[in-house]
Design a protein around this motif. Structure first.
Motif, PDB file in Angstrom:
ATOM      1  N   VAL A 101      28.044  13.874  91.481  1.00  0.00           N
ATOM      2  CA  VAL A 101      27.811  13.128  92.721  1.00  0.00           C
ATOM      3  C   VAL A 101      27.651  14.139  93.851  1.00  0.00           C
ATOM      4  O   VAL A 101      28.598  14.823  94.207  1.00  0.00           O
ATOM      5  CB  VAL A 101      28.977  12.173  93.039  1.00  0.00           C
ATOM      6  CG1 VAL A 101      28.631  11.323  94.263  1.00  0.00           C
ATOM      7  CG2 VAL A 101      29.305  11.285  91.858  1.00  0.00           C
ATOM      8  N   GLN A 102      26.455  14.249  94.398  1.00  0.00           N
ATOM      9  CA  GLN A 102      26.170  15.225  95.437  1.00  0.00           C
ATOM     10  C   GLN A 102      25.684  14.541  96.709  1.00  0.00           C
ATOM     11  O   GLN A 102      25.351  13.352  96.702  1.00  0.00           O
ATOM     12  CB  GLN A 102      25.111  16.213  94.942  1.00  0.00           C
ATOM     13  CG  GLN A 102      25.613  17.157  93.860  1.00  0.00           C
ATOM     14  CD  GLN A 102      26.573  18.191  94.402  1.00  0.00           C
ATOM     15  OE1 GLN A 102      26.247  18.955  95.307  1.00  0.00           O
ATOM     16  NE2 GLN A 102      27.782  18.242  93.844  1.00  0.00           N
ATOM     17  N   VAL A 188      23.002  10.858  94.146  1.00  0.00           N
ATOM     18  CA  VAL A 188      22.856  11.625  95.378  1.00  0.00           C
ATOM     19  C   VAL A 188      23.017  10.671  96.553  1.00  0.00           C
ATOM     20  O   VAL A 188      22.321   9.655  96.633  1.00  0.00           O
ATOM     21  CB  VAL A 188      21.493  12.341  95.457  1.00  0.00           C
ATOM     22  CG1 VAL A 188      21.313  13.000  96.827  1.00  0.00           C
ATOM     23  CG2 VAL A 188      21.359  13.373  94.347  1.00  0.00           C
ATOM     24  N   VAL A 189      23.945  11.005  97.455  1.00  0.00           N
ATOM     25  CA  VAL A 189      24.111  10.261  98.701  1.00  0.00           C
ATOM     26  C   VAL A 189      23.388  11.041  99.786  1.00  0.00           C
ATOM     27  O   VAL A 189      23.754  12.178 100.099  1.00  0.00           O
ATOM     28  CB  VAL A 189      25.603  10.096  99.059  1.00  0.00           C
ATOM     29  CG1 VAL A 189      25.746   9.366 100.398  1.00  0.00           C
ATOM     30  CG2 VAL A 189      26.340   9.339  97.957  1.00  0.00           C
ATOM     31  N   ALA A 190      22.333  10.462 100.341  1.00  0.00           N
ATOM     32  CA  ALA A 190      21.530  11.119 101.373  1.00  0.00           C
ATOM     33  C   ALA A 190      21.851  10.475 102.717  1.00  0.00           C
ATOM     34  O   ALA A 190      21.501   9.325 102.959  1.00  0.00           O
ATOM     35  CB  ALA A 190      20.041  10.987 101.058  1.00  0.00           C
ATOM     36  N   ASP A 191      22.549  11.220 103.573  1.00  0.00           N
ATOM     37  CA  ASP A 191      23.023  10.698 104.853  1.00  0.00           C
ATOM     38  C   ASP A 191      22.023  11.043 105.951  1.00  0.00           C
ATOM     39  O   ASP A 191      21.945  12.189 106.395  1.00  0.00           O
ATOM     40  CB  ASP A 191      24.395  11.291 105.176  1.00  0.00           C
ATOM     41  CG  ASP A 191      24.994  10.695 106.442  1.00  0.00           C
ATOM     42  OD1 ASP A 191      24.428   9.702 106.957  1.00  0.00           O
ATOM     43  OD2 ASP A 191      26.026  11.212 106.909  1.00  0.00           O
ATOM     44  N   GLU A 192      21.252  10.060 106.393  1.00  0.00           N
ATOM     45  CA  GLU A 192      20.224  10.253 107.419  1.00  0.00           C
ATOM     46  C   GLU A 192      19.341  11.464 107.086  1.00  0.00           C
ATOM     47  O   GLU A 192      19.214  12.395 107.891  1.00  0.00           O
ATOM     48  CB  GLU A 192      20.881  10.448 108.794  1.00  0.00           C
ATOM     49  CG  GLU A 192      21.715   9.280 109.276  1.00  0.00           C
ATOM     50  CD  GLU A 192      20.901   8.196 109.960  1.00  0.00           C
ATOM     51  OE1 GLU A 192      19.665   8.269 109.903  1.00  0.00           O
ATOM     52  OE2 GLU A 192      21.493   7.282 110.539  1.00  0.00           O
ATOM     53  N   PRO A 193      18.720  11.501 105.915  1.00  0.00           N
ATOM     54  CA  PRO A 193      18.036  12.715 105.473  1.00  0.00           C
ATOM     55  C   PRO A 193      16.797  13.078 106.279  1.00  0.00           C
ATOM     56  O   PRO A 193      16.313  14.205 106.179  1.00  0.00           O
ATOM     57  CB  PRO A 193      17.662  12.388 104.026  1.00  0.00           C
ATOM     58  CG  PRO A 193      17.552  10.898 103.981  1.00  0.00           C
ATOM     59  CD  PRO A 193      18.601  10.414 104.924  1.00  0.00           C
TER      60      PRO A 193
END
Length: 359
Positions: A101-102, A188-193
């Motif tokens: 988990v990235q 993959v958690v993309a926070d406001e990418p």
């Protein structure tokens, strides 16, 4: 809990997740009401799909993403990843889980060590998780993996010898994505990418995320404040308001017919490419600011700004997130009446500048 118990195709399951911070008050800054950043969220993310989380700044979506990885410790609730209770893990099992988990962060420059070359940035997580083995053979394997990663994100092999400041914002975000996938994660958690990038570059990064999902079988949680961004990458969208999910639906269905008043207002602010249609259509204004998560309104948290608010139920009864159709859940007492046009918005405008201010 086994994978069978959570559902074979559900990679991430979140139930009743809460993240509360101590409030500040009194002479010593203690004893105030807790800040309810995330206040009872349920989510399912199926393997190989993308869940988009959208909402205004301060709604709790980034805190939720960090809580899933335990970068922020939840106050209560359950996070199950591929049958493993994440909140029950000790330090070492959690470290091992994080290989799978990235996270991709909003500001690529802040998330990349300026003192490390690109090769160092990409080999560091591999070495930390024992990928490639030790000794000279391990270093050679990791160097080969660096070249592969750069190719995957559309950068030349020569980029390995450079440093983050030598790249543009879009290229740095590509490096952030390469670093996240270096350890071959499942989620993959993309926070406001893309929010820190120029509009001309945003589509390129969104397309890259989609391509990598197809090639690598990744599962995403994409966090954004812009519904237009998540539309093209998400299978399912969750709309958050003041720490809770107020609507959850398949992407196409949400855009075709939003059902929660907050989602309807957000959708009304998205520009339409056709100038004639854009000039004629009504935009819903949201009065006031987002209430404080330390003192959320009683009843429905959106009722103080809702253009569809009614004199009964809205102010004193908390609406449940209920299913109105397969895969569609809405937290509104009057969702059917709003959907069928029996209740209409009381605050609309044709002024684009007013809409921008309302957002």
């Amino acid at each position: 809990m086994s994978a069978q118990e959570t559902g074979d195709d559900v990679l991430l399951r979140v139930r009743g997740l809460r993240v509360h911070y101590p409030g500040r008050g009194g002479l010593l800054g203690r004893g105030g009401a807790p800040v309810r950043a995330v206040d009872g969220v349920d989510l399912d993310v199926r393997r190989g799909t993308t869940l988009g989380l959208v909402g205004e700044s301060g709604c709790g979506k980034s805190t939720l993403g960090r809580a899933v990885l335990r970068l922020t410790e939840p106050t209560a609730g359950q996070v199950v990843f591929d049958g493993t209770d994440v909140l029950a893990l000790g330090r070492e099992p959690l470290r091992r889980l994080r290989r799978r988990v990235q996270m991709v962060f909003q500001d690529p420059m802040a998330s990349l060590d300026p003192r490390q070359s690109v090769e160092g940035l990409l080999t560091e997580p591999m070495a930390a998780h024992g990928i490639g083995g030790g000794g000279g053979a391990g270093r050679a394997a990791r160097s080969a993996r660096v070249r592969e990663l750069l190719d995957l994100v559309g950068l030349p092999a020569s980029a390995a010898a450079k440093y983050p400041h030598e790249f543009s914002g879009g290229q740095r975000q590509r490096l952030g994505i390469a670093r996240a996938i270096a350890v071959e994660p499942d989620l993959v958690v993309a926070d406001e990418p893309v929010s820190a990038l120029d509009v001309s570059v945003q589509a390129q990064v969104v397309n890259l995320l989609s391509e990598l999902q197809q090639r690598l079988g990744l599962t995403y949680v994409v966090i954004a404040h812009d519904l237009a961004v998540v539309r093209h990458v998400s299978d399912t969208i969750g709309v958050m308001y003041l720490g809770t999910v107020v609507e959850r639906a398949p992407s196409d269905a949400l855009y075709e017919q939003p059902l929660h008043p907050y989602t309807i207002a957000l959708m009304s602010a998205i520009p339409v490419p056709d100038p004639a249609v854009e000039d004629r259509r009504e935009r819903i204004l949201l009065p006031g600011d987002l209430p404080s998560p330390a003192a959320p309104p009683s009843g429905c948290r959106f009722h103080t700004r809702c253009p569809f608010v009614q004199p009964t139920r809205c102010g004193d009864e908390v609406p449940a997130l209920r299913e109105l159709a397969p895969g569609r859940a809405v937290a509104c007492h009057w969702a059917e009446e709003v959907r069928d046009g029996r209740i209409t918005a009381s605050q609309v405008a044709h002024d684009p500048t007013a809409v921008a201010a309302a957002r």
